[in-house]
Design a protein around this motif. Structure first.
Motif, mmCIF file in Angstrom:
data_model
loop_
_atom_site.group_PDB
_atom_site.id
_atom_site.type_symbol
_atom_site.label_atom_id
_atom_site.label_comp_id
_atom_site.label_asym_id
_atom_site.label_seq_id
_atom_site.Cartn_x
_atom_site.Cartn_y
_atom_site.Cartn_z
ATOM 1 N N GLY A 24 4.946 19.517 4.988
ATOM 2 C CA GLY A 24 5.240 20.935 5.074
ATOM 3 C C GLY A 24 6.558 21.345 4.437
ATOM 4 O O GLY A 24 6.677 22.431 3.877
ATOM 5 N N ARG A 25 7.542 20.490 4.483
ATOM 6 C CA ARG A 25 8.856 20.815 3.938
ATOM 7 C C ARG A 25 8.971 20.472 2.460
ATOM 8 O O ARG A 25 9.516 21.246 1.676
ATOM 9 N N LEU A 26 8.462 19.317 2.065
ATOM 10 C CA LEU A 26 8.631 18.833 0.697
ATOM 11 C C LEU A 26 7.427 19.102 -0.202
ATOM 12 O O LEU A 26 7.511 18.916 -1.404
ATOM 13 N N GLY A 27 6.308 19.481 0.381
ATOM 14 C CA GLY A 27 5.079 19.664 -0.385
ATOM 15 C C GLY A 27 4.208 18.422 -0.273
ATOM 16 O O GLY A 27 3.036 18.494 0.052
ATOM 17 N N TRP A 28 4.794 17.274 -0.527
ATOM 18 C CA TRP A 28 4.135 15.987 -0.354
ATOM 19 C C TRP A 28 5.202 14.902 -0.275
ATOM 20 O O TRP A 28 6.333 15.117 -0.648
ATOM 21 N N ARG A 29 4.795 13.759 0.232
ATOM 22 C CA ARG A 29 5.692 12.612 0.252
ATOM 23 C C ARG A 29 4.861 11.341 0.173
ATOM 24 O O ARG A 29 3.693 11.317 0.530
ATOM 25 N N ALA A 30 5.498 10.302 -0.311
ATOM 26 C CA ALA A 30 4.847 9.006 -0.425
ATOM 27 C C ALA A 30 5.323 8.121 0.723
ATOM 28 O O ALA A 30 6.501 8.141 1.076
ATOM 29 N N VAL A 31 4.403 7.375 1.279
ATOM 30 C CA VAL A 31 4.745 6.470 2.374
ATOM 31 C C VAL A 31 4.245 5.064 2.049
ATOM 32 O O VAL A 31 3.270 4.881 1.336
ATOM 33 N N ILE A 32 4.952 4.091 2.592
ATOM 34 C CA ILE A 32 4.592 2.684 2.465
ATOM 35 C C ILE A 32 4.484 2.128 3.868
ATOM 36 O O ILE A 32 5.298 2.460 4.736
ATOM 37 N N SER A 67 0.835 -1.197 0.000
ATOM 38 C CA SER A 67 0.000 0.000 0.000
ATOM 39 C C SER A 67 0.869 1.245 0.000
ATOM 40 O O SER A 67 1.751 1.386 0.836
ATOM 41 N N VAL A 68 0.599 2.147 -0.928
ATOM 42 C CA VAL A 68 1.311 3.418 -1.027
ATOM 43 C C VAL A 68 0.296 4.527 -0.766
ATOM 44 O O VAL A 68 -0.826 4.481 -1.263
ATOM 45 N N ALA A 69 0.700 5.526 -0.001
ATOM 46 C CA ALA A 69 -0.143 6.692 0.244
ATOM 47 C C ALA A 69 0.685 7.945 0.016
ATOM 48 O O ALA A 69 1.863 7.993 0.372
ATOM 49 N N VAL A 70 0.066 8.951 -0.586
ATOM 50 C CA VAL A 70 0.717 10.250 -0.776
ATOM 51 C C VAL A 70 0.073 11.212 0.209
ATOM 52 O O VAL A 70 -1.150 11.373 0.226
ATOM 53 N N MET A 111 10.583 -5.036 1.215
ATOM 54 C CA MET A 111 11.126 -4.539 -0.054
ATOM 55 C C MET A 111 12.634 -4.774 -0.116
ATOM 56 O O MET A 111 13.324 -4.653 0.887
ATOM 57 N N THR A 112 13.113 -5.076 -1.302
ATOM 58 C CA THR A 112 14.557 -5.229 -1.487
ATOM 59 C C THR A 112 15.209 -3.853 -1.411
ATOM 60 O O THR A 112 14.543 -2.834 -1.649
ATOM 61 N N PRO A 113 16.493 -3.792 -1.106
ATOM 62 C CA PRO A 113 17.184 -2.499 -1.106
ATOM 63 C C PRO A 113 17.076 -1.796 -2.467
ATOM 64 O O PRO A 113 16.921 -0.578 -2.530
ATOM 65 N N ARG A 114 17.135 -2.570 -3.533
ATOM 66 C CA ARG A 114 17.003 -1.993 -4.879
ATOM 67 C C ARG A 114 15.625 -1.357 -5.059
ATOM 68 O O ARG A 114 15.503 -0.253 -5.589
ATOM 69 N N ALA A 115 14.567 -2.026 -4.599
ATOM 70 C CA ALA A 115 13.210 -1.496 -4.707
ATOM 71 C C ALA A 115 13.053 -0.242 -3.853
ATOM 72 O O ALA A 115 12.404 0.720 -4.273
ATOM 73 N N GLN A 116 13.660 -0.223 -2.674
ATOM 74 C CA GLN A 116 13.582 0.962 -1.818
ATOM 75 C C GLN A 116 14.282 2.154 -2.466
ATOM 76 O O GLN A 116 13.760 3.273 -2.445
ATOM 77 N N ARG A 117 15.454 1.910 -3.070
ATOM 78 C CA ARG A 117 16.159 2.998 -3.762
ATOM 79 C C ARG A 117 15.342 3.503 -4.944
ATOM 80 O O ARG A 117 15.262 4.711 -5.184
ATOM 81 N N ARG A 118 14.735 2.593 -5.681
ATOM 82 C CA ARG A 118 13.924 2.982 -6.837
ATOM 83 C C ARG A 118 12.713 3.788 -6.387
ATOM 84 O O ARG A 118 12.353 4.776 -7.012
#
Length: 77
Positions: free
Chosen positions: A37-45, A30-33, A53-60
């Motif tokens: 306040g600092r970035l405007g918005w951010r996505a969270v999992i 599940s992803v939520a946007v 998640m694999t490290p590669r998936a987290q970096r992506r």
């Protein structure tokens, strides 16, 4: 360049689709946007899914988020 205004639902779908294209998105994540306040918005999992998640998936995921933050601003729907 002016940022395009989009809803959090649209941003969520963009992130999910880009992760799927790369083969980095696990089924059931599940992803939520949310406003930030600092970035405007951010996505969270959710924490459990992020741990799986694999490290590669987290970096992506972080790279997609950063690129989209430069192009899009969250609309006040």
């Amino acid at each position: 360049m002016a940022k395009k205004r989009v809803s959090n639902v649209e941003l969520t779908w963009i992130i999910v689709e880009q992760m799927k294209e790369d083969g980095n998105f696990q089924k059931g994540v599940s992803v939520a946007v949310i406003p930030d306040g600092r970035l405007g918005w951010r996505a969270v999992i959710e924490t459990r899914a992020r741990r799986r998640m694999t490290p590669r998936a987290q970096r992506r995921f972080e790279a997609i988020q950063k690129a989209l933050q430069e192009a899009y601003t969250l609309s006040a729907d």
